[in-house]
Scaffold this active site. Structure first.
Site, PDB file in Angstrom:
ATOM      1  CE  LYS A  45      -0.360  -0.197   5.046  1.00  0.00           C
ATOM      2  NZ  LYS A  45      -1.208  -0.667   6.164  1.00  0.00           N
ATOM      3  NE  ARG A 143      -7.074   0.770  11.385  1.00  0.00           N
ATOM      4  CZ  ARG A 143      -5.815   0.620  10.992  1.00  0.00           C
ATOM      5  NH1 ARG A 143      -4.885   1.482  11.368  1.00  0.00           N
ATOM      6  NH2 ARG A 143      -5.457  -0.376  10.205  1.00  0.00           N
ATOM      7  CE1 TYR A 278      12.640  31.527   4.599  1.00  0.00           C
ATOM      8  CE2 TYR A 278      11.972  29.214   4.568  1.00  0.00           C
ATOM      9  CZ  TYR A 278      12.214  30.399   3.898  1.00  0.00           C
ATOM     10  OH  TYR A 278      12.021  30.469   2.545  1.00  0.00           O
ATOM     11  CG  MET A 326       8.352  23.467   0.083  1.00  0.00           C
ATOM     12  SD  MET A 326       7.284  24.458  -0.969  1.00  0.00           S
ATOM     13  CE  MET A 326       6.207  25.226   0.225  1.00  0.00           C
TER      14      MET A 326
HETATM   15  C1  LIG Z   1      -0.519  -1.746   6.766  1.00  0.00           C
HETATM   16  C2  LIG Z   1      -1.155  -3.010   7.155  1.00  0.00           C
HETATM   17  C3  LIG Z   1      -0.389  -4.161   7.361  1.00  0.00           C
HETATM   18  C4  LIG Z   1       1.112  -4.160   7.362  1.00  0.00           C
HETATM   19  O1  LIG Z   1       1.577  -3.616   8.582  1.00  0.00           O
HETATM   20  P1  LIG Z   1       3.140  -3.614   8.913  1.00  0.00           P
HETATM   21  O2  LIG Z   1       3.224  -3.246  10.347  1.00  0.00           O
HETATM   22  O3  LIG Z   1       3.754  -2.590   8.012  1.00  0.00           O
HETATM   23  O4  LIG Z   1       3.624  -4.973   8.611  1.00  0.00           O
HETATM   24  C5  LIG Z   1      -1.045  -5.347   7.610  1.00  0.00           C
HETATM   25  N1  LIG Z   1      -2.396  -5.392   7.649  1.00  0.00           N
HETATM   26  C6  LIG Z   1      -3.157  -4.299   7.488  1.00  0.00           C
HETATM   27  C7  LIG Z   1      -4.634  -4.406   7.578  1.00  0.00           C
HETATM   28  C8  LIG Z   1      -2.575  -3.062   7.244  1.00  0.00           C
HETATM   29  O5  LIG Z   1      -3.341  -1.981   7.085  1.00  0.00           O
END
Ligand SMILES: *Cc1c(COP(=O)(O)O)cnc(C)c1O
Length: 392
Positions: A45, A143, A278, A326
Site C-alpha cells: 500500500k 478501527r 528561517y 520546503m
Molecule cells: C498496513 C497493514 C499491514 C502491514 O503492517 P506492517 O506493520 O507494516 O507490517 C497489515 N495489515 C493491514 C490491515 C494493514 O493496514
C-alpha cells in the site's frame, strides 16, 4: 547495474531514493523463514511505503510472497493493470467504491459490514462473475472490522447465503492487531482469543476459508502463535524494524531497502554569530562552513526534525542546522569544505556509517514507517538489483 525510474524520467542530480530490490527479496525470504508454516502477503500500500509499488511487488513475488496487499481498491487495480499476477487483496472500502472493477480484476475484497457486502453483491450481479471476499473481524483494534456478537453473526450468515447462491467465495477470515509491536501487551492475547472464537463461530456455520490471518510485521517477527495461514508483512519487507523496542533490522535478518541521498548544492564560509535558515533558530558558534542540502519538507523531510535530523557528509554525521524549509536545509560542516555536489546521505541501511530512517524517526518524534512513506514524488526512486540485473 542498470538504473531506471518507474516513469523513466531523468534522474536529477539533486536527490534520489535508491531502492535495493535485492535487499527486498532477501527480506521476503527472511520473513518466509520466520513464518515457515504460513503464506506471505507483501503489503505494498501507499506506493510500497514510498518504495515504488510495482517494482517492489514484482520483487516480492519473485522471492516467494504469494499475496499482495493494498489498502485501497485503486491501489490493487493499479497493480493488476501493471500486469501483476496472483492474489491481490485490498481492505479500505468506502461506499460507491469500484466493486465491479475489483471483481472483474479478480481482486480479493474485504468487507467489514453489511453495507459493503450489499454493494459487493450488486456489483457481482452486474459483472456476472462471482467475487472473492474476505470477512474482517474487529478483535479489539477498534478501527475497521465487524464487531463480535450479533454483527459478526449477521455478516457471516449473509456471506454464507451469498456463497450458497454462487455469488461469492469466502476466501478469508481476518483481523488486525492493535499492539503487536509491544510484546506482552495484554491486548495481544485478548485479540488472539477473540479471533479464535470468531473463526470458530464462522467455521461452525460452514465457512471454509482458504486463509485466516491476523499478523502484521511485528506479529510475523515476534508472535509465531499468530501466524495462522498467512502473514501480512509491510514494513519488514522494506527492511525496517516495526519498533526499535523489539529489535533492530539486523536482529531479524532484515536490511533497509531505501537509501536517500542528495547532492550538496553549496558550501560556503561564514563568520561566527551568523543566523541560519528561517527564524534564525541556529546561530553559528564561530567561523565555520555551511552546506546546503537541497531537500525539504516538500520532499518529505520532516520539518519536526529541524535542528535534530542527522546527515552523513564527507564521512561525518552532521545535524540539520536551524529549520528545514520546503526545498532545502543547511548543515554546519564545522570548517570542512567538501566540494559542491558531494554526497549527503540522509538515511540508508546504516552500514556505511550513514543514519537510518529510524534515526530520522527519532529526530522527528515519529516512526520509521512515516519517514519512508512520506518521501515525496519529487524524489525519483531508482530501482537497483531488479530481475536479471535490469532495472525495475
Ligand atoms: C498496513 C497493514 C499491514 C502491514 O503492517 P506492517 O506493520 O507494516 O507490517 C497489515 N495489515 C493491514 C490491515 C494493514 O493496514
Amino acid at each position: 547495474m542498470t538504473v531506471t525510474t518507474e516513469n523513466a524520467a531523468p534522474v536529477s542530480s539533486r536527490a534520489r531514493a535508491d531502492i535495493d530490490l535485492a535487499a527486498l527479496r532477501a527480506n521476503v525470504r527472511a520473513l518466509r523463514r520466520t513464518a515457515p508454516g504460513a503464506e506471505l502477503m507483501a503489503v505494498v500500500k501507499s506506493d510500497a511505503y514510498g518504495h515504488g509499488a510495482v517494482p517492489c511487488a514484482r520483487a516480492a513475488l519473485d522471492a516467494g510472497a504469494t499475496w499482495l496487499g493494498t489498502a485501497t481498491p485503486e491501489e490493487a487495480l493499479a497493480l493488476r493493470a501493471a500486469g501483476l499476477p496472483g492474489r491481490i487483496m485490498c481492505w479500505l472500502w468506502t461506499p460507491g467504491g469500484p466493486w465491479k472493477a475489483a471483481v472483474e480484476a479478480d481482486i480479493d475484497v474485504s468487507v467489514s459490514g453489511m453495507w459493503a457486502l450489499e454493494e459487493l453483491l450488486a456489483a457481482v450481479r452486474e459483472a456476472g462473475t462471482p467475487a472473492r471476499v474476505q470477512l474482517k473481524a474487529d478483535t479489539g483494534l477498534g478501527r475497521g472490522g465487524c464487531q463480535p456478537g450479533d454483527d459478526w453473526a449477521a455478516l457471516v450468515d449473509a456471506a454464507l447465503r451469498a456463497e450458497r447462491a454462487g455469488l461469492v467465495r469466502i476466501t478469508g477470515l481476518w483481523s488486525h492487531f492493535a499492539c503487536a509491536d509491544e510484546p506482552g501487551h495484554p491486548s495481544i492475547a485478548a485479540q488472539l482469543t477473540r479471533f479464535r472464537a470468531m473463526l470458530a463461530e464462522a467455521e461452525g456455520k460452514g465457512v471454509t476459508p482458504e486463509v485466516r490471518h491476523i499478523a502484521n510485521s511485528p506479529a510475523t517477527l515476534t508472535l509465531p502463535e499468530a501466524h495462522f495461514d498467512l502473514v501480512r508483512s509491510g514494513i519488514a519487507v522494506y527492511g525496517i524494524s516495526p519498533s526499535p523496542e523489539i529489535g533492530t533490522p539486523a536482529d531479524f535478518g532484515l536490511r533497509p531497502v531505501m537509501t536517500l541521498t542528495a547532492s550538496v548544492a553549496l558550501v560556503k564560509q561564514v563568520p561566527g554569530g551568523h543566523g541560519v535558515s528561517y527564524g534564525h533558530h541556529y546561530t553559528t558558534p564561530g567561523a565555520t562552513t555551511l552546506g546546503l542540502v537541497p531537500v525539504g519538507y516538500a520532499d518529505g523531510i520532516p520539518r519536526h526534525a529541524s535542528g535534530t535530523g542527522p546527515v552523513l557528509v564527507g564521512g561525518k554525521w552532521r545535524t540539520v542546522a536551524g529549520r528545514i524549509a520546503m526545498d532545502q536545509f543547511v548543515v554546519d560542516l564545522g570548517g570542512d569544505e567538501p566540494p559542491p555536489g558531494a554526497e549527503a546521505v540522509l538515511f540508508g541501511p546504516g552500514d556505511r556509517g550513514e543514519p537510518t530512517a529510524e534515526d530520522w524517526a527519532q529526530a522527528a518524534g515519529t516512526i520509521a514507517y512515516e519517514i519512508v512513506t512520506r518521501i515525496g514524488t519529487r524524489v525519483p526512486r531508482v530501482h537497483l538489483g531488479g530481475r536479471g540485473g535490469g532495472g525495475s
